[in-house]
Design an enzyme around this catalytic site. Structure first.
Site, PDB file in Angstrom:
ATOM      1  N   ARG A  15     -28.295  21.197 -14.367  1.00  0.00           N
ATOM      2  CA  ARG A  15     -27.774  22.408 -15.314  1.00  0.00           C
ATOM      3  C   ARG A  15     -26.918  23.375 -14.258  1.00  0.00           C
ATOM      4  O   ARG A  15     -26.792  23.111 -13.187  1.00  0.00           O
ATOM      5  CB  ARG A  15     -28.888  23.142 -15.836  1.00  0.00           C
ATOM      6  CG  ARG A  15     -30.155  23.353 -15.391  1.00  0.00           C
ATOM      7  CD  ARG A  15     -30.198  24.357 -14.034  1.00  0.00           C
ATOM      8  NE  ARG A  15     -29.495  25.469 -14.170  1.00  0.00           N
ATOM      9  CZ  ARG A  15     -29.143  26.390 -13.279  1.00  0.00           C
ATOM     10  NH1 ARG A  15     -29.128  25.704 -11.892  1.00  0.00           N
ATOM     11  NH2 ARG A  15     -28.569  27.462 -13.600  1.00  0.00           N
ATOM     12  N   GLY A  16     -26.332  24.286 -15.072  1.00  0.00           N
ATOM     13  CA  GLY A  16     -25.282  25.002 -14.282  1.00  0.00           C
ATOM     14  C   GLY A  16     -23.870  24.424 -14.370  1.00  0.00           C
ATOM     15  O   GLY A  16     -23.626  23.156 -14.415  1.00  0.00           O
ATOM     16  N   ALA A  17     -22.813  25.084 -14.898  1.00  0.00           N
ATOM     17  CA  ALA A  17     -21.751  24.617 -15.310  1.00  0.00           C
ATOM     18  C   ALA A  17     -20.924  23.764 -14.517  1.00  0.00           C
ATOM     19  O   ALA A  17     -20.728  22.438 -14.810  1.00  0.00           O
ATOM     20  CB  ALA A  17     -20.644  25.845 -15.936  1.00  0.00           C
ATOM     21  N   ARG A  40     -24.295  18.988 -23.910  1.00  0.00           N
ATOM     22  CA  ARG A  40     -24.242  20.614 -23.826  1.00  0.00           C
ATOM     23  C   ARG A  40     -22.991  20.712 -24.398  1.00  0.00           C
ATOM     24  O   ARG A  40     -21.849  20.531 -23.991  1.00  0.00           O
ATOM     25  CB  ARG A  40     -24.460  21.041 -22.689  1.00  0.00           C
ATOM     26  CG  ARG A  40     -26.286  20.724 -22.377  1.00  0.00           C
ATOM     27  CD  ARG A  40     -26.674  21.429 -21.164  1.00  0.00           C
ATOM     28  NE  ARG A  40     -27.027  22.843 -21.470  1.00  0.00           N
ATOM     29  CZ  ARG A  40     -27.526  23.801 -20.815  1.00  0.00           C
ATOM     30  NH1 ARG A  40     -27.675  23.592 -19.251  1.00  0.00           N
ATOM     31  NH2 ARG A  40     -27.678  24.972 -21.255  1.00  0.00           N
ATOM     32  N   GLN A  76     -34.545  30.369 -14.880  1.00  0.00           N
ATOM     33  CA  GLN A  76     -33.708  29.699 -13.612  1.00  0.00           C
ATOM     34  C   GLN A  76     -33.860  30.880 -12.604  1.00  0.00           C
ATOM     35  O   GLN A  76     -33.732  30.375 -11.481  1.00  0.00           O
ATOM     36  CB  GLN A  76     -32.368  29.640 -14.210  1.00  0.00           C
ATOM     37  CG  GLN A  76     -31.977  28.476 -15.112  1.00  0.00           C
ATOM     38  CD  GLN A  76     -32.096  29.010 -16.727  1.00  0.00           C
ATOM     39  OE1 GLN A  76     -32.645  29.949 -17.027  1.00  0.00           O
ATOM     40  NE2 GLN A  76     -31.366  28.149 -17.671  1.00  0.00           N
ATOM     41  N   ASP A  97     -20.110  30.127 -17.638  1.00  0.00           N
ATOM     42  CA  ASP A  97     -19.908  28.839 -18.200  1.00  0.00           C
ATOM     43  C   ASP A  97     -18.662  28.705 -18.804  1.00  0.00           C
ATOM     44  O   ASP A  97     -18.266  27.586 -18.866  1.00  0.00           O
ATOM     45  CB  ASP A  97     -21.085  28.678 -19.347  1.00  0.00           C
ATOM     46  CG  ASP A  97     -22.466  28.435 -18.814  1.00  0.00           C
ATOM     47  OD1 ASP A  97     -23.014  29.466 -18.222  1.00  0.00           O
ATOM     48  OD2 ASP A  97     -22.897  27.198 -18.539  1.00  0.00           O
ATOM     49  N   ASN A 150     -21.763  33.549 -20.496  1.00  0.00           N
ATOM     50  CA  ASN A 150     -22.745  32.876 -19.483  1.00  0.00           C
ATOM     51  C   ASN A 150     -24.096  33.186 -20.178  1.00  0.00           C
ATOM     52  O   ASN A 150     -24.280  33.665 -21.111  1.00  0.00           O
ATOM     53  CB  ASN A 150     -22.535  34.058 -18.211  1.00  0.00           C
ATOM     54  CG  ASN A 150     -23.456  33.674 -17.051  1.00  0.00           C
ATOM     55  OD1 ASN A 150     -23.320  32.484 -16.653  1.00  0.00           O
ATOM     56  ND2 ASN A 150     -24.078  34.444 -16.295  1.00  0.00           N
ATOM     57  N   LYS A 151     -25.015  32.939 -19.235  1.00  0.00           N
ATOM     58  CA  LYS A 151     -26.497  32.923 -19.674  1.00  0.00           C
ATOM     59  C   LYS A 151     -26.937  34.127 -20.495  1.00  0.00           C
ATOM     60  O   LYS A 151     -26.469  35.177 -20.085  1.00  0.00           O
ATOM     61  CB  LYS A 151     -27.468  32.625 -18.526  1.00  0.00           C
ATOM     62  CG  LYS A 151     -28.943  32.591 -18.695  1.00  0.00           C
ATOM     63  CD  LYS A 151     -29.266  31.449 -19.543  1.00  0.00           C
ATOM     64  CE  LYS A 151     -28.864  30.347 -18.935  1.00  0.00           C
ATOM     65  NZ  LYS A 151     -28.891  29.318 -20.202  1.00  0.00           N
TER      66      LYS A 151
HETATM   67  O1  MRU Z   1     -28.504  26.699 -19.346  1.00  0.00           O
HETATM   68  P1  MRU Z   1     -27.967  26.714 -17.687  1.00  0.00           P
HETATM   69  O2  MRU Z   1     -29.057  26.670 -16.699  1.00  0.00           O
HETATM   70  O3  MRU Z   1     -27.059  25.464 -17.589  1.00  0.00           O
HETATM   71  O4  MRU Z   1     -27.048  28.058 -17.765  1.00  0.00           O
HETATM   72  C1  MRU Z   1     -26.539  28.196 -16.262  1.00  0.00           C
HETATM   73  C2  MRU Z   1     -25.574  29.548 -16.386  1.00  0.00           C
HETATM   74  O5  MRU Z   1     -25.546  30.028 -17.224  1.00  0.00           O
HETATM   75  C3  MRU Z   1     -24.945  29.860 -14.937  1.00  0.00           C
HETATM   76  O6  MRU Z   1     -24.881  31.073 -14.865  1.00  0.00           O
HETATM   77  C4  MRU Z   1     -23.672  29.300 -15.173  1.00  0.00           C
HETATM   78  O7  MRU Z   1     -23.580  27.877 -15.753  1.00  0.00           O
HETATM   79  C5  MRU Z   1     -22.839  29.329 -14.020  1.00  0.00           C
HETATM   80  S1  MRU Z   1     -23.388  28.106 -12.473  1.00  0.00           S
HETATM   81  C6  MRU Z   1     -22.406  28.301 -11.356  1.00  0.00           C
END
Ligand code: MRU
Length: 348
Positions: free
Chosen positions: A51-53, A94, A197, A238, A248-249
């Site tokens: 996970r993470g963009a 996703r 996370q 993201d 973002n999250k």
């Molecule tokens: O749902 P996730 O864990 O994929 O969400 C991740 C985030 O929101 C991060 O802040 C974002 O992807 C940046 S990661 C460098």
């Protein structure tokens, strides 16, 4: 300082297969899962093994190498039209992080010019996407740390570290560089309900690195800022819209409102591959809705009364007006708006 980028890899290519560090079981277990099949890779993105963009984009690029291998073996002349179904499967894994679509598009463009077996050309391209991401993170680390004038503690949300990228991290890349330079003294990490996370990943990354970290429930953020304990909020993204709105999250928007109220600076750190110039503003981005069970249950145990419902948007939109700085590898945009974002994206 240990270099986390060299020691922890969320995504790696080994023995002609893709290996993903299973982020669902961290920090209790450090275990890699091995993938040779693109459908399984799409499942791993959907189920948050990775996970993470940026990490999602890199994973998709390697997934396309696996898809090309299988399609070419089935039909050396017909692999190009056949692989489209695989690209669509990956794209459906996703919806919010634009790095996924960006990586798929880069690989698709490259395929057009390939004659013969595509595997080595596509693997080289996936490796380049991976390496470029690490290099971008290191550059952003320097640029972001340079914005911090007075040594301070910072607050971060979710995990935007080595685990969420090719290595080193975006927001946590700034933390790594800022800590090494004596500008960041301490990290407060929101636990980041419902997927945790912050608790499971960010706290682990910081402990590995010897950077002092204090975990808090996100409800503690206002109280923390009111007490003057943090100078900056530093987060990843993201997707960043053409006007500088930041997706973002879930919970990031609330932090930006709190930061402005308390005079705390708000920094967003993300590579140019996260900027979507095709999206005018953040409200045009599809926000992923995840299972209500992630809210209703904690580690497999139901915590809410049977009959209660849950709403589980995975991301929110922070208006550009609440952001003090967007840091990309192409440069820093202070007080972002459409014109400043365009000027930054036009830089080499
Ligand atoms: O749902 P996730 O864990 O994929 O969400 C991740 C985030 O929101 C991060 O802040 C974002 O992807 C940046 S990661 C460098």
């Amino acid at each position: 300082m240990t270099d986390q980028a060299d020691t922890v890899e969320a995504v790696r290519w080994q023995g002609n297969r893709l290996q993903l560090l299973d982020q669902r079981v961290l920090p209790q277990e450090v275990a890699y899962l091995s993938y040779g099949d693109v459908d399984a890779v799409a499942g791993a993105i959907r189920d948050m093994v990775v996970r993470g963009a940026p990490a999602i984009g890199i994973t998709a690029a390697y997934g396309i190498v696996l898809a090309a291998r299988a399609r070419f073996a089935q039909s050396p002349d017909g692999w190009k039209p056949a692989i489209e179904a695989d690209l669509q499967t990956l794209a459906a894994s996703r919806p919010t992080a634009v790095n996924l679509f960006w990586a798929i598009e880069r690989m698709r463009e490259l395929m057009a010019d390939i004659d013969g077996n595509p595997e080595s050309t596509l693997l080289a391209a996936a490796r380049r996407i991976h390496d470029d991401d690490i290099a971008a993170n290191r550059r952003m680390g320097e640029l972001g740390a340079a914005l911090i004038e007075t040594p301070c503690a910072i607050l971060t949300h979710c995990n935007a570290g080595a685990l969420a990228t090719g290595g080193y991290g975006t927001a946590l890349g700034v933390v790594r560089a800022g800590f090494a330079a004596g500008k960041i003294t301490h990290v407060y990490a929101d636990e980041t309900r419902p997927w945790m996370q912050g608790a499971r990943l960010t706290a682990w990354e910081m402990v590995q690195e010897g950077i002092p970290v204090t975990l808090q429930a996100e409800g503690a953020a206002a109280h923390l800022m009111k007490q003057g304990k943090v100078g900056w909020v530093i987060v990843g993204s993201d997707r960043i819209a053409a006007n500088g709105d930041v997706v973002n999250k879930i919970g990031t928007y609330g932090l930006a409102v709190l930061a402005r109220h308390h005079g705390v600076k708000f920094m967003v750190v993300a590579p140019a591959s996260t900027v979507d110039m095709g999206i005018t503003c953040g409200d045009d981005v599809t926000i992923e809705q995840r299972s209500p069970d992630e809210v209703l249950y904690l580690t497999g145990q139901r915590i809410a009364a049977v009959g209660a419902e849950a709403w589980n948007p995975a991301f929110d939109v922070t208006p550009a007006a609440l952001v003090d700085a967007i840091v990309t590898e192409r440069g820093v945009v202070l007080n972002p708006d459409a014109e400043r974002m365009r000027a930054m994206m036009e830089r080499a």
